[in-house]
Design a protein around this motif. Structure first.
Motif, PDB file in Angstrom:
ATOM      1  N   ASN A  39       0.895  -1.121   0.003  1.00  0.00           N
ATOM      2  CA  ASN A  39      -0.013  -0.051  -0.122  1.00  0.00           C
ATOM      3  C   ASN A  39       0.882   1.295   0.060  1.00  0.00           C
ATOM      4  O   ASN A  39       0.525   2.252  -0.617  1.00  0.00           O
ATOM      5  N   LEU A  40       2.000   1.256   0.548  1.00  0.00           N
ATOM      6  CA  LEU A  40       2.871   2.132   0.655  1.00  0.00           C
ATOM      7  C   LEU A  40       3.509   2.706  -0.674  1.00  0.00           C
ATOM      8  O   LEU A  40       3.515   3.649  -1.255  1.00  0.00           O
ATOM      9  N   ILE A  41       3.999   1.349  -1.543  1.00  0.00           N
ATOM     10  CA  ILE A  41       4.539   1.482  -2.880  1.00  0.00           C
ATOM     11  C   ILE A  41       3.364   2.154  -3.804  1.00  0.00           C
ATOM     12  O   ILE A  41       3.637   2.852  -4.596  1.00  0.00           O
ATOM     13  N   THR A  42       2.131   1.514  -3.600  1.00  0.00           N
ATOM     14  CA  THR A  42       1.328   2.088  -4.482  1.00  0.00           C
ATOM     15  C   THR A  42       0.190   3.106  -4.245  1.00  0.00           C
ATOM     16  O   THR A  42      -0.439   3.469  -4.751  1.00  0.00           O
ATOM     17  N   ASN A  43       0.519   3.575  -3.019  1.00  0.00           N
ATOM     18  CA  ASN A  43      -0.206   4.890  -2.624  1.00  0.00           C
ATOM     19  C   ASN A  43      -1.622   4.631  -2.528  1.00  0.00           C
ATOM     20  O   ASN A  43      -2.422   5.330  -2.967  1.00  0.00           O
ATOM     21  N   THR A  44      -2.037   3.378  -2.086  1.00  0.00           N
ATOM     22  CA  THR A  44      -3.570   2.810  -1.924  1.00  0.00           C
ATOM     23  C   THR A  44      -3.861   2.980  -0.451  1.00  0.00           C
ATOM     24  O   THR A  44      -3.313   2.733   0.308  1.00  0.00           O
ATOM     25  N   LEU A  45      -5.408   2.973  -0.766  1.00  0.00           N
ATOM     26  CA  LEU A  45      -6.046   2.974   0.687  1.00  0.00           C
ATOM     27  C   LEU A  45      -6.437   1.342   1.082  1.00  0.00           C
ATOM     28  O   LEU A  45      -6.568   0.759  -0.130  1.00  0.00           O
ATOM     29  N   LEU A  77      -8.995  -8.112 -17.893  1.00  0.00           N
ATOM     30  CA  LEU A  77      -7.837  -8.324 -17.026  1.00  0.00           C
ATOM     31  C   LEU A  77      -6.360  -7.831 -17.329  1.00  0.00           C
ATOM     32  O   LEU A  77      -6.025  -8.174 -18.467  1.00  0.00           O
ATOM     33  N   LYS A  78      -6.010  -7.071 -16.754  1.00  0.00           N
ATOM     34  CA  LYS A  78      -4.527  -6.462 -16.839  1.00  0.00           C
ATOM     35  C   LYS A  78      -3.578  -7.122 -16.155  1.00  0.00           C
ATOM     36  O   LYS A  78      -3.694  -7.310 -14.941  1.00  0.00           O
ATOM     37  N   ILE A  79      -2.463  -7.563 -16.685  1.00  0.00           N
ATOM     38  CA  ILE A  79      -1.154  -8.151 -15.828  1.00  0.00           C
ATOM     39  C   ILE A  79       0.049  -7.073 -16.058  1.00  0.00           C
ATOM     40  O   ILE A  79       0.335  -6.873 -17.186  1.00  0.00           O
ATOM     41  N   TYR A  80       0.594  -7.007 -14.911  1.00  0.00           N
ATOM     42  CA  TYR A  80       1.961  -6.030 -14.729  1.00  0.00           C
ATOM     43  C   TYR A  80       2.968  -6.836 -13.947  1.00  0.00           C
ATOM     44  O   TYR A  80       2.619  -7.685 -13.086  1.00  0.00           O
ATOM     45  N   GLY A  81       4.276  -6.512 -14.413  1.00  0.00           N
ATOM     46  CA  GLY A  81       5.254  -7.207 -13.612  1.00  0.00           C
ATOM     47  C   GLY A  81       6.309  -6.037 -13.219  1.00  0.00           C
ATOM     48  O   GLY A  81       6.566  -5.205 -14.069  1.00  0.00           O
ATOM     49  N   TRP A  82       6.254  -5.942 -11.966  1.00  0.00           N
ATOM     50  CA  TRP A  82       7.094  -4.767 -11.332  1.00  0.00           C
ATOM     51  C   TRP A  82       8.446  -5.168 -10.722  1.00  0.00           C
ATOM     52  O   TRP A  82       8.629  -6.057 -10.000  1.00  0.00           O
ATOM     53  N   HIS A  83       9.497  -4.281 -10.780  1.00  0.00           N
ATOM     54  CA  HIS A  83      10.686  -4.511 -10.355  1.00  0.00           C
ATOM     55  C   HIS A  83      10.856  -3.312  -9.157  1.00  0.00           C
ATOM     56  O   HIS A  83      11.237  -2.369  -9.875  1.00  0.00           O
ATOM     57  N   TYR A  84      10.605  -3.473  -7.942  1.00  0.00           N
ATOM     58  CA  TYR A  84      10.699  -2.500  -7.169  1.00  0.00           C
ATOM     59  C   TYR A  84      12.084  -2.155  -6.614  1.00  0.00           C
ATOM     60  O   TYR A  84      12.748  -3.173  -6.165  1.00  0.00           O
ATOM     61  N   ILE A  85      12.820  -1.041  -6.646  1.00  0.00           N
ATOM     62  CA  ILE A  85      14.242  -0.772  -6.029  1.00  0.00           C
ATOM     63  C   ILE A  85      14.052  -0.097  -4.538  1.00  0.00           C
ATOM     64  O   ILE A  85      13.642   0.999  -4.597  1.00  0.00           O
ATOM     65  N   ILE A  86      14.679  -0.896  -3.610  1.00  0.00           N
ATOM     66  CA  ILE A  86      14.315  -0.627  -2.565  1.00  0.00           C
ATOM     67  C   ILE A  86      15.084   0.803  -2.104  1.00  0.00           C
ATOM     68  O   ILE A  86      14.330   1.775  -1.375  1.00  0.00           O
ATOM     69  N   GLU A  87      16.212   0.838  -2.327  1.00  0.00           N
ATOM     70  CA  GLU A  87      17.192   2.031  -2.020  1.00  0.00           C
ATOM     71  C   GLU A  87      16.783   3.227  -2.801  1.00  0.00           C
ATOM     72  O   GLU A  87      17.189   4.510  -2.117  1.00  0.00           O
ATOM     73  N   SER A  88      15.932   3.291  -3.783  1.00  0.00           N
ATOM     74  CA  SER A  88      15.689   4.579  -4.584  1.00  0.00           C
ATOM     75  C   SER A  88      14.098   4.818  -4.767  1.00  0.00           C
ATOM     76  O   SER A  88      13.783   6.031  -4.984  1.00  0.00           O
ATOM     77  N   GLY A  89      13.553   3.676  -4.324  1.00  0.00           N
ATOM     78  CA  GLY A  89      11.705   4.088  -4.526  1.00  0.00           C
ATOM     79  C   GLY A  89      11.302   3.852  -5.731  1.00  0.00           C
ATOM     80  O   GLY A  89      10.067   3.932  -6.188  1.00  0.00           O
ATOM     81  N   GLU A  90      12.577   3.646  -6.884  1.00  0.00           N
ATOM     82  CA  GLU A  90      11.963   3.266  -8.315  1.00  0.00           C
ATOM     83  C   GLU A  90      11.177   2.151  -8.653  1.00  0.00           C
ATOM     84  O   GLU A  90      11.587   1.056  -7.924  1.00  0.00           O
ATOM     85  N   VAL A  91      10.399   2.087  -9.466  1.00  0.00           N
ATOM     86  CA  VAL A  91       9.541   1.175  -9.856  1.00  0.00           C
ATOM     87  C   VAL A  91       9.748   0.631 -11.318  1.00  0.00           C
ATOM     88  O   VAL A  91       9.354   1.850 -12.259  1.00  0.00           O
TER      89      VAL A  91
END
Length: 216
Positions: A57-63, A187-201
């Motif tokens: 929820n933090l990464i995606t800014n969702t409720l 249906l939409k499908i996504y693959g994400w690679h989240y970078i911990i130290e930079s917050g980049e996706v």
């Protein structure tokens, strides 16, 4: 005694946090939670790693109520099968697809993933047989990465995490109706690679078979 004291202090902080949530943070979303008591209708299934540094929820800014979250070691989507054993991840994904009818699925891997790194550490999980067995599901990822002959360990880790995400997307298509829904664009499908130290996706491009940085 010192270890016990530290553990107690940690638990005390969690208790205090729960009380503070009820007295402060909860009030800001009181109406939302009141509505959610009737049921959930999440728009997205988020399959992520159980790593404590990855907070969906933090990464995606969702409720609350927006994401149906499934987490496990190395964000694995096991191939679909019907068996008598108990399948936590498979049943949760099945539930999201059939009961909740989510519109999107995000498979999110991350940098510095311990599960992916363990593929190259022989004997690391000898005292954890269930973890060792679980990681057999991504053994083929190691073979793919080594075939690319990465120049260093950092590149090896980067490739392992991204190829692992690709593999889980492939596994996702073994679930009933996923291919049909994807082709029908329901249906939409996504693959994400989240970078911990930079917050980049970085988001996976199905056509180019590469990950591209999400930008505003």
């Amino acid at each position: 005694m010192q270890d016990f004291t530290n553990a107690q202090n940690t638990i005390d902080l969690l208790f205090e946090g729960a009380i503070r949530f009820k007295e402060e943070n909860f009030l800001a979303y009181k109406e939302l939670f009141e509505n959610l008591k009737e049921g959930q209708n999440p728009h997205t299934l988020f399959v992520g790693c159980a790593d404590s540094r990855v907070v969906p929820n933090l990464i995606t800014n969702t409720l609350p109520g927006e994401l149906f979250v499934v987490r496990n070691i190395a964000n694995i989507v096991p191939p679909y099968r019907e068996v008598e054993e108990y399948l936590a991840t498979t049943s949760a994904i099945e539930y999201a697809l059939e009961e909740l009818k989510v519109e999107n699925i995000i498979i999110c891997g991350h940098s510095h993933c311990g599960g992916c790194a363990a593929l190259y550490e022989d004997g690391h999980f000898e005292s954890m047989p269930n973890v060792k067995n679980w990681l057999k599901l991504i053994a083929s990822v190691k073979e793919q990465v080594l075939a690319l002959k990465p120049k260093n360990n950092a590149m090896r880790a980067y490739l392992t995490e991204q190829i692992n995400i690709e593999k889980q997307i492939v596994n996702l298509f073994t679930y009933p109706k996923v291919k049909e829904k994807y082709l029908a664009r329901t249906l939409k499908i996504y693959g994400w690679h989240y970078i911990i130290e930079s917050g980049e996706v970085y988001n996976y491009d199905f056509k180019m078979h590469e990950f591209n940085l999400l930008k505003g």
